[in-house]
Design a protein around this motif. Sequence first.
Motif, PDB file in Angstrom:
ATOM      1  N   THR A  44      -7.968  54.026  17.874  1.00  0.00           N
ATOM      2  CA  THR A  44      -8.481  54.620  16.643  1.00  0.00           C
ATOM      3  C   THR A  44      -9.925  55.038  16.852  1.00  0.00           C
ATOM      4  O   THR A  44     -10.559  54.672  17.848  1.00  0.00           O
ATOM      5  N   PHE A  45     -10.441  55.817  15.908  1.00  0.00           N
ATOM      6  CA  PHE A  45     -11.837  56.222  15.930  1.00  0.00           C
ATOM      7  C   PHE A  45     -12.649  55.318  14.991  1.00  0.00           C
ATOM      8  O   PHE A  45     -12.195  54.977  13.895  1.00  0.00           O
ATOM      9  N   VAL A  46     -13.851  54.954  15.419  1.00  0.00           N
ATOM     10  CA  VAL A  46     -14.805  54.269  14.554  1.00  0.00           C
ATOM     11  C   VAL A  46     -16.171  54.911  14.750  1.00  0.00           C
ATOM     12  O   VAL A  46     -16.442  55.507  15.795  1.00  0.00           O
ATOM     13  N   GLY A  47     -17.022  54.801  13.744  1.00  0.00           N
ATOM     14  CA  GLY A  47     -18.384  55.294  13.877  1.00  0.00           C
ATOM     15  C   GLY A  47     -19.238  54.334  14.684  1.00  0.00           C
ATOM     16  O   GLY A  47     -19.016  53.117  14.667  1.00  0.00           O
ATOM     17  N   ALA A  48     -20.204  54.878  15.393  1.00  0.00           N
ATOM     18  CA  ALA A  48     -21.037  54.047  16.268  1.00  0.00           C
ATOM     19  C   ALA A  48     -21.774  52.961  15.498  1.00  0.00           C
ATOM     20  O   ALA A  48     -22.049  51.891  16.049  1.00  0.00           O
ATOM     21  N   ARG A  49     -22.118  53.214  14.230  1.00  0.00           N
ATOM     22  CA  ARG A  49     -22.831  52.212  13.438  1.00  0.00           C
ATOM     23  C   ARG A  49     -21.900  51.398  12.545  1.00  0.00           C
ATOM     24  O   ARG A  49     -22.347  50.466  11.900  1.00  0.00           O
ATOM     25  N   ASP A  50     -20.628  51.754  12.472  1.00  0.00           N
ATOM     26  CA  ASP A  50     -19.705  50.999  11.629  1.00  0.00           C
ATOM     27  C   ASP A  50     -19.628  49.554  12.121  1.00  0.00           C
ATOM     28  O   ASP A  50     -19.609  49.300  13.335  1.00  0.00           O
TER      29      ASP A  50
ATOM     30  N   PHE B 294      -9.932  70.122  19.885  1.00  0.00           N
ATOM     31  CA  PHE B 294      -9.755  69.402  21.154  1.00  0.00           C
ATOM     32  C   PHE B 294      -8.294  69.065  21.469  1.00  0.00           C
ATOM     33  O   PHE B 294      -8.031  68.329  22.426  1.00  0.00           O
ATOM     34  N   ASP B 295      -7.368  69.571  20.655  1.00  0.00           N
ATOM     35  CA  ASP B 295      -5.940  69.379  20.908  1.00  0.00           C
ATOM     36  C   ASP B 295      -5.600  67.892  21.031  1.00  0.00           C
ATOM     37  O   ASP B 295      -4.967  67.442  21.989  1.00  0.00           O
ATOM     38  N   LEU B 296      -6.029  67.123  20.042  1.00  0.00           N
ATOM     39  CA  LEU B 296      -5.802  65.682  20.053  1.00  0.00           C
ATOM     40  C   LEU B 296      -4.542  65.321  19.276  1.00  0.00           C
ATOM     41  O   LEU B 296      -4.080  66.073  18.420  1.00  0.00           O
ATOM     42  N   CYS B 297      -4.005  64.142  19.578  1.00  0.00           N
ATOM     43  CA  CYS B 297      -2.816  63.628  18.897  1.00  0.00           C
ATOM     44  C   CYS B 297      -3.270  62.591  17.869  1.00  0.00           C
ATOM     45  O   CYS B 297      -3.414  61.410  18.185  1.00  0.00           O
ATOM     46  N   LEU B 298      -3.515  63.052  16.662  1.00  0.00           N
ATOM     47  CA  LEU B 298      -4.005  62.164  15.600  1.00  0.00           C
ATOM     48  C   LEU B 298      -2.847  61.806  14.679  1.00  0.00           C
ATOM     49  O   LEU B 298      -2.167  62.677  14.136  1.00  0.00           O
TER      50      LEU B 298
ATOM     51  N   ALA C 226      -8.787  51.358  28.314  1.00  0.00           N
ATOM     52  CA  ALA C 226      -9.627  50.217  27.957  1.00  0.00           C
ATOM     53  C   ALA C 226     -10.750  49.949  28.949  1.00  0.00           C
ATOM     54  O   ALA C 226     -11.789  49.396  28.584  1.00  0.00           O
ATOM     55  N   SER C 227     -10.584  50.322  30.199  1.00  0.00           N
ATOM     56  CA  SER C 227     -11.607  50.022  31.210  1.00  0.00           C
ATOM     57  C   SER C 227     -12.686  51.099  31.321  1.00  0.00           C
ATOM     58  O   SER C 227     -13.636  50.951  32.091  1.00  0.00           O
ATOM     59  N   ALA C 228     -12.562  52.184  30.557  1.00  0.00           N
ATOM     60  CA  ALA C 228     -13.528  53.286  30.658  1.00  0.00           C
ATOM     61  C   ALA C 228     -14.877  52.893  30.061  1.00  0.00           C
ATOM     62  O   ALA C 228     -14.949  52.198  29.050  1.00  0.00           O
ATOM     63  N   ARG C 229     -15.957  53.326  30.694  1.00  0.00           N
ATOM     64  CA  ARG C 229     -17.310  53.112  30.167  1.00  0.00           C
ATOM     65  C   ARG C 229     -17.629  54.149  29.100  1.00  0.00           C
ATOM     66  O   ARG C 229     -18.262  53.846  28.088  1.00  0.00           O
ATOM     67  N   THR C 230     -17.219  55.389  29.340  1.00  0.00           N
ATOM     68  CA  THR C 230     -17.323  56.487  28.384  1.00  0.00           C
ATOM     69  C   THR C 230     -16.067  57.338  28.519  1.00  0.00           C
ATOM     70  O   THR C 230     -15.332  57.229  29.509  1.00  0.00           O
ATOM     71  N   LEU C 231     -15.831  58.182  27.527  1.00  0.00           N
ATOM     72  CA  LEU C 231     -14.684  59.070  27.554  1.00  0.00           C
ATOM     73  C   LEU C 231     -15.105  60.451  27.082  1.00  0.00           C
ATOM     74  O   LEU C 231     -15.970  60.571  26.212  1.00  0.00           O
ATOM     75  N   THR C 232     -14.493  61.481  27.622  1.00  0.00           N
ATOM     76  CA  THR C 232     -14.688  62.830  27.101  1.00  0.00           C
ATOM     77  C   THR C 232     -13.522  63.161  26.166  1.00  0.00           C
ATOM     78  O   THR C 232     -12.446  62.549  26.264  1.00  0.00           O
ATOM     79  N   PRO C 233     -13.696  64.116  25.265  1.00  0.00           N
ATOM     80  CA  PRO C 233     -12.576  64.495  24.403  1.00  0.00           C
ATOM     81  C   PRO C 233     -11.332  64.899  25.193  1.00  0.00           C
ATOM     82  O   PRO C 233     -10.207  64.611  24.772  1.00  0.00           O
ATOM     83  N   ALA C 234     -11.522  65.546  26.353  1.00  0.00           N
ATOM     84  CA  ALA C 234     -10.374  65.964  27.160  1.00  0.00           C
ATOM     85  C   ALA C 234      -9.557  64.767  27.618  1.00  0.00           C
ATOM     86  O   ALA C 234      -8.322  64.845  27.734  1.00  0.00           O
ATOM     87  N   GLN C 235     -10.221  63.629  27.868  1.00  0.00           N
ATOM     88  CA  GLN C 235      -9.507  62.432  28.322  1.00  0.00           C
ATOM     89  C   GLN C 235      -8.701  61.772  27.203  1.00  0.00           C
ATOM     90  O   GLN C 235      -7.872  60.905  27.476  1.00  0.00           O
ATOM     91  N   LEU C 236      -8.933  62.169  25.978  1.00  0.00           N
ATOM     92  CA  LEU C 236      -8.196  61.594  24.852  1.00  0.00           C
ATOM     93  C   LEU C 236      -6.870  62.299  24.610  1.00  0.00           C
ATOM     94  O   LEU C 236      -6.019  61.785  23.872  1.00  0.00           O
ATOM     95  N   ARG C 237      -6.688  63.478  25.196  1.00  0.00           N
ATOM     96  CA  ARG C 237      -5.468  64.257  24.951  1.00  0.00           C
ATOM     97  C   ARG C 237      -4.236  63.486  25.408  1.00  0.00           C
ATOM     98  O   ARG C 237      -4.222  62.887  26.478  1.00  0.00           O
ATOM     99  N   GLY C 238      -3.210  63.519  24.563  1.00  0.00           N
ATOM    100  CA  GLY C 238      -1.966  62.845  24.884  1.00  0.00           C
ATOM    101  C   GLY C 238      -1.916  61.397  24.453  1.00  0.00           C
ATOM    102  O   GLY C 238      -0.855  60.772  24.491  1.00  0.00           O
ATOM    103  N   HIS C 239      -3.030  60.833  24.052  1.00  0.00           N
ATOM    104  CA  HIS C 239      -3.064  59.449  23.578  1.00  0.00           C
ATOM    105  C   HIS C 239      -2.955  59.416  22.052  1.00  0.00           C
ATOM    106  O   HIS C 239      -3.558  60.243  21.359  1.00  0.00           O
ATOM    107  N   ARG C 240      -2.217  58.471  21.552  1.00  0.00           N
ATOM    108  CA  ARG C 240      -2.037  58.343  20.103  1.00  0.00           C
ATOM    109  C   ARG C 240      -3.282  57.723  19.480  1.00  0.00           C
ATOM    110  O   ARG C 240      -3.663  56.590  19.807  1.00  0.00           O
ATOM    111  N   ILE C 241      -3.910  58.463  18.598  1.00  0.00           N
ATOM    112  CA  ILE C 241      -5.091  57.976  17.878  1.00  0.00           C
ATOM    113  C   ILE C 241      -4.666  57.792  16.423  1.00  0.00           C
ATOM    114  O   ILE C 241      -4.376  58.756  15.715  1.00  0.00           O
ATOM    115  N   TRP C 242      -4.623  56.544  16.007  1.00  0.00           N
ATOM    116  CA  TRP C 242      -4.078  56.196  14.689  1.00  0.00           C
ATOM    117  C   TRP C 242      -5.206  56.043  13.675  1.00  0.00           C
ATOM    118  O   TRP C 242      -6.089  55.194  13.837  1.00  0.00           O
ATOM    119  N   VAL C 243      -5.191  56.901  12.669  1.00  0.00           N
ATOM    120  CA  VAL C 243      -6.177  56.831  11.584  1.00  0.00           C
ATOM    121  C   VAL C 243      -5.379  56.820  10.274  1.00  0.00           C
ATOM    122  O   VAL C 243      -5.169  57.867   9.660  1.00  0.00           O
TER     123      VAL C 243
END
Length: 310
Positions: free
Chosen positions: A241-247, A213-217, A176-193
């Motif tokens: 979760t993922f959202v679009g920048a303009r959503d 990117f070997d993500l956990c979706l 939550a405190s990150a200003r930006t993230l790379t795809p590698a930093q998302l590995r191992g985190h649950r991304i719920w879609v």
Amino acid sequence: MDTEAVRSFVRAAELGQLQHAADELGVTQQAVSKRIATLERQLGVQLFTRTARGVELTLDGQAFLPHARGIVTGADRAVTAVTPGSRALRVDVLGFRSAQAVVLHDYWRSHPGVHLDVVTLKANDPRTVVTAIQAGDVDASFRTVTDPAALPPGVRMIHAFDSPLELLVGPRHPLASARTLTPAQLRGHRIWVPGIAPRSEWAEFYDQLVTAFDLCLDGAGPHFGDEVLLDTLAESADVATFVGARDRYVWPASYDLRRIPIVDPVLVYPLSLLLPEHAHPGLRPIINHLRNLPPLTAKAWRPSWASPAT
């Protein structure tokens, strides 16, 4: 309420004579008189007084007139909206909070005189949307056929714009405190879609994204709506979760949700526009508007069917 009776009342009020109203409406004076009498009985008031010169509005008639005009205008617009050759330009978007709807709204705000109907087809399979375009039910759709060779004759697809993904998390999430993230930093985190529909373009998009990117979706469970998704994120310390920048999403300030851009590379969802070969002329300025959107210049990942030049 009989809209033709309301129309007869409006024209009689504006012209001052039942005969003139009848002539304009292409009916007899007796028909106009009967319509208005029926309307008066339904409303329980007298709308006109008869004079030697014609008809004059009563106080109730004066109060009813502006509302009656609105009824007639609304009925006319409703008919126009579904009449072939005269209805407004009709464009399908995935949702009214989607990036597609946001971009269309930006266009409409700069062209407020444009007659535009924005609709959402309840279809996940793009072939269903193609059929709707062929039938003329919609003039264009922000959908993608991931195999362009599968498009039938008479329907074409153009690149609309790129939608960079952001990660949406609650305040207790470890990222939550990150200003930006790379795809590698998302590995191992649950991304719920939730609610990824089979055969949909976004199902293929996420399949390729996970592989790249070997993500956990996690696509488990039905999608009960954006409000439930936002509630879950606010309460959770491990769900994102993922959202679009303009959503466009709105949540209570107490949720303190964070939208974090993903960079190096930017994860791009490429949005396309499906349209008939002989497109509605109103689409041309919209396409020009899309082409004038600021291009994405950063290093980006896109699925196999898309490229910056498509």
